[in-house]
Structures are given as structure tokens and as C-alpha cells.
Motif scaffolding. Structure first.
Motif, PDB file in Angstrom:
ATOM      1  N   GLN A 198       0.837  -1.208   0.000  1.00  0.00           N
ATOM      2  CA  GLN A 198       0.000   0.000   0.000  1.00  0.00           C
ATOM      3  C   GLN A 198       0.871   1.257   0.000  1.00  0.00           C
ATOM      4  O   GLN A 198       0.585   2.212  -0.731  1.00  0.00           O
ATOM      5  CB  GLN A 198      -0.956   0.007   1.202  1.00  0.00           C
ATOM      6  CG  GLN A 198      -2.085  -0.979   1.082  1.00  0.00           C
ATOM      7  CD  GLN A 198      -2.987  -0.705  -0.102  1.00  0.00           C
ATOM      8  OE1 GLN A 198      -3.483   0.389  -0.292  1.00  0.00           O
ATOM      9  NE2 GLN A 198      -3.188  -1.717  -0.929  1.00  0.00           N
ATOM     10  N   GLU A 199       1.931   1.258   0.801  1.00  0.00           N
ATOM     11  CA  GLU A 199       2.861   2.399   0.809  1.00  0.00           C
ATOM     12  C   GLU A 199       3.524   2.559  -0.550  1.00  0.00           C
ATOM     13  O   GLU A 199       3.672   3.678  -1.050  1.00  0.00           O
ATOM     14  CB  GLU A 199       3.932   2.214   1.884  1.00  0.00           C
ATOM     15  CG  GLU A 199       3.433   2.415   3.292  1.00  0.00           C
ATOM     16  CD  GLU A 199       4.526   2.188   4.327  1.00  0.00           C
ATOM     17  OE1 GLU A 199       5.721   2.374   4.001  1.00  0.00           O
ATOM     18  OE2 GLU A 199       4.176   1.813   5.457  1.00  0.00           O
ATOM     19  N   GLU A 239       1.088   4.006  -3.085  1.00  0.00           N
ATOM     20  CA  GLU A 239       0.915   5.453  -2.879  1.00  0.00           C
ATOM     21  C   GLU A 239       2.029   6.216  -3.582  1.00  0.00           C
ATOM     22  O   GLU A 239       1.781   7.219  -4.249  1.00  0.00           O
ATOM     23  CB  GLU A 239       0.882   5.768  -1.383  1.00  0.00           C
ATOM     24  CG  GLU A 239       0.457   7.174  -1.050  1.00  0.00           C
ATOM     25  CD  GLU A 239      -0.972   7.510  -1.462  1.00  0.00           C
ATOM     26  OE1 GLU A 239      -1.162   8.549  -2.141  1.00  0.00           O
ATOM     27  OE2 GLU A 239      -1.892   6.750  -1.112  1.00  0.00           O
ATOM     28  N   GLU A 276       1.680   8.545  -7.083  1.00  0.00           N
ATOM     29  CA  GLU A 276       1.836   9.964  -6.767  1.00  0.00           C
ATOM     30  C   GLU A 276       1.666  10.870  -7.992  1.00  0.00           C
ATOM     31  O   GLU A 276       1.012  11.911  -7.895  1.00  0.00           O
ATOM     32  CB  GLU A 276       3.196  10.192  -6.113  1.00  0.00           C
ATOM     33  CG  GLU A 276       3.257  11.416  -5.248  1.00  0.00           C
ATOM     34  CD  GLU A 276       4.546  11.409  -4.455  1.00  0.00           C
ATOM     35  OE1 GLU A 276       5.520  12.004  -4.953  1.00  0.00           O
ATOM     36  OE2 GLU A 276       4.568  10.800  -3.371  1.00  0.00           O
ATOM     37  N   GLY A 280      -2.012  10.196  -6.127  1.00  0.00           N
ATOM     38  CA  GLY A 280      -2.049   9.256  -5.011  1.00  0.00           C
ATOM     39  C   GLY A 280      -3.157   8.238  -5.159  1.00  0.00           C
ATOM     40  O   GLY A 280      -3.966   8.280  -6.090  1.00  0.00           O
ATOM     41  N   LEU A 281      -3.184   7.341  -4.218  1.00  0.00           N
ATOM     42  CA  LEU A 281      -4.098   6.198  -4.258  1.00  0.00           C
ATOM     43  C   LEU A 281      -5.574   6.604  -4.287  1.00  0.00           C
ATOM     44  O   LEU A 281      -6.377   5.978  -4.965  1.00  0.00           O
ATOM     45  CB  LEU A 281      -3.815   5.284  -3.052  1.00  0.00           C
ATOM     46  CG  LEU A 281      -4.299   3.862  -3.096  1.00  0.00           C
ATOM     47  CD1 LEU A 281      -3.894   3.150  -4.367  1.00  0.00           C
ATOM     48  CD2 LEU A 281      -3.791   3.100  -1.890  1.00  0.00           C
TER      49      LEU A 281
END
Length: 166
Positions: free
Chosen positions: A116-117, A120, A124, A128-129
């Protein structure tokens, strides 16, 4: 791509993006001992288990888009690592059901956080997500993934090809 080409084809760009993201996920997950393919299997299995399902290898293959034989190979490796349990389906003795072990659930939860990080960061440029551009991008990819691939190519399809990879 050839020199006279107007630019990369959509297929070439999707292929390049998929390869870059796979490598990024492989690198991010290396400390956990998972590959991108293994992650796809355990993360999908994690979600399915949370929904109360104990899927067969075939069901998991259909869900992930991986070949059933490859899912079987991944499941065996994950079983040997103590992350997955494999058991015969009592309703169909030919089918093998999969479930995450407690250790598999813990490894998967950590891996989901890592991915998940990473997502993201990778998303970007689109905001972003949770960004609208990301939602639109996801919708477009889903539309392409919904196209059946069982339509055979004819010889004339190959003759019309410009020689550019997918």
C-alpha cells in the motif's frame, strides 16, 4: 519500436508498466521473503478468507488471473514456508482448498502495508491512491482487463501487425 513508429503502443506501455511495478513490488517485499506472484496469491487469499471463503486453487487462479498450474506451484512453496495450508475439498476430492496459516496471515498483513505504501508512491504522479485520476486510471485498466482473450487471431491479423511488441 521502429524508427518510423509514431510512438509506443498502448500494449507496449502496459507491458513496461507491469514489469516496472512487478520489480518494484519484488524489491519492496524481498525482506518478507515474498515475491510479487506469491504476494498476489496470499493477499487475494487473505481477502477471500476475511470474506468467509476457503477457495480452491482453481478459484484463486481465476481470481488472480494466474494459471492454475502456477497457483499450485506457488501454493506448494508457500505451504513449505508455513504460510499456507492445502487440503482436499470435502465436496470435490479433485479440488484443493487453500487457507493462510496464522503466520501466513501475519506476513500477509505486513506485506499488504508495504505494498500500500509502495502504491501510494507509484501513484503519486496521478495524485495518489485516492485521487480522481487514479480512480479513472483504475476504471480504464478494468475495462481493458474485462476484454476476453479467447478470440483467436487470424493470419491477416498478423500481416497487419507493424512489428511492435504488444
Amino acid at each position: 519500436m521502429s524508427k518510423g513508429s509514431p510512438g509506443p503502443t498502448p500494449g507496449f506501455l502496459v507491458w513496461r508498466l507491469a514489469n516496472r511495478w512487478r520489480v518494484a513490488v519484488d524489491r519492496a517485499l524481498a525482506p518478507s521473503g515474498l515475491t510479487h506472484a506469491q504476494y498476489s496469491l496470499v493477499a487475494s487469499l487473505y481477502g477471500m478468507q476475511r470474506a468467509g471463503e476457503r477457495p480452491s486453487q482453481r478459484r484463486l487462479a481465476d481470481h488472480t488471473g494466474l494459471e492454475a498450474l502456477y497457483v499450485s506451484k506457488l501454493a506448494r512453496a508457500l505451504e513449505a514456508a508455513g504460510l499456507v495450508e492445502r487440503a482436499r475439498d470435502p465436496r470435490d476430492p479433485r479440488a484443493v482448498q487453500l487457507a493462510l496459516t496464522e503466520e501466513g496471515q501475519a506476513v500477509t498483513r505486513r506485506a499488504i502495508g508495504v505494498v500500500q505504501e509502495l502504491l501510494e508512491r507509484l501513484l503519486e504522479p496521478l495524485g495518489g491512491l485516492g485521487a480522481e485520476r487514479t480512480h479513472a486510471f483504475t476504471h480504464e485498466l478494468t475495462t481493458l482487463l474485462d476484454v476476453p482473450l479467447d478470440v483467436p487471431l487470424t493470419p491477416s491479423d498478423h500481416e497487419n501487425s507493424k512489428g511492435t511488441p504488444p
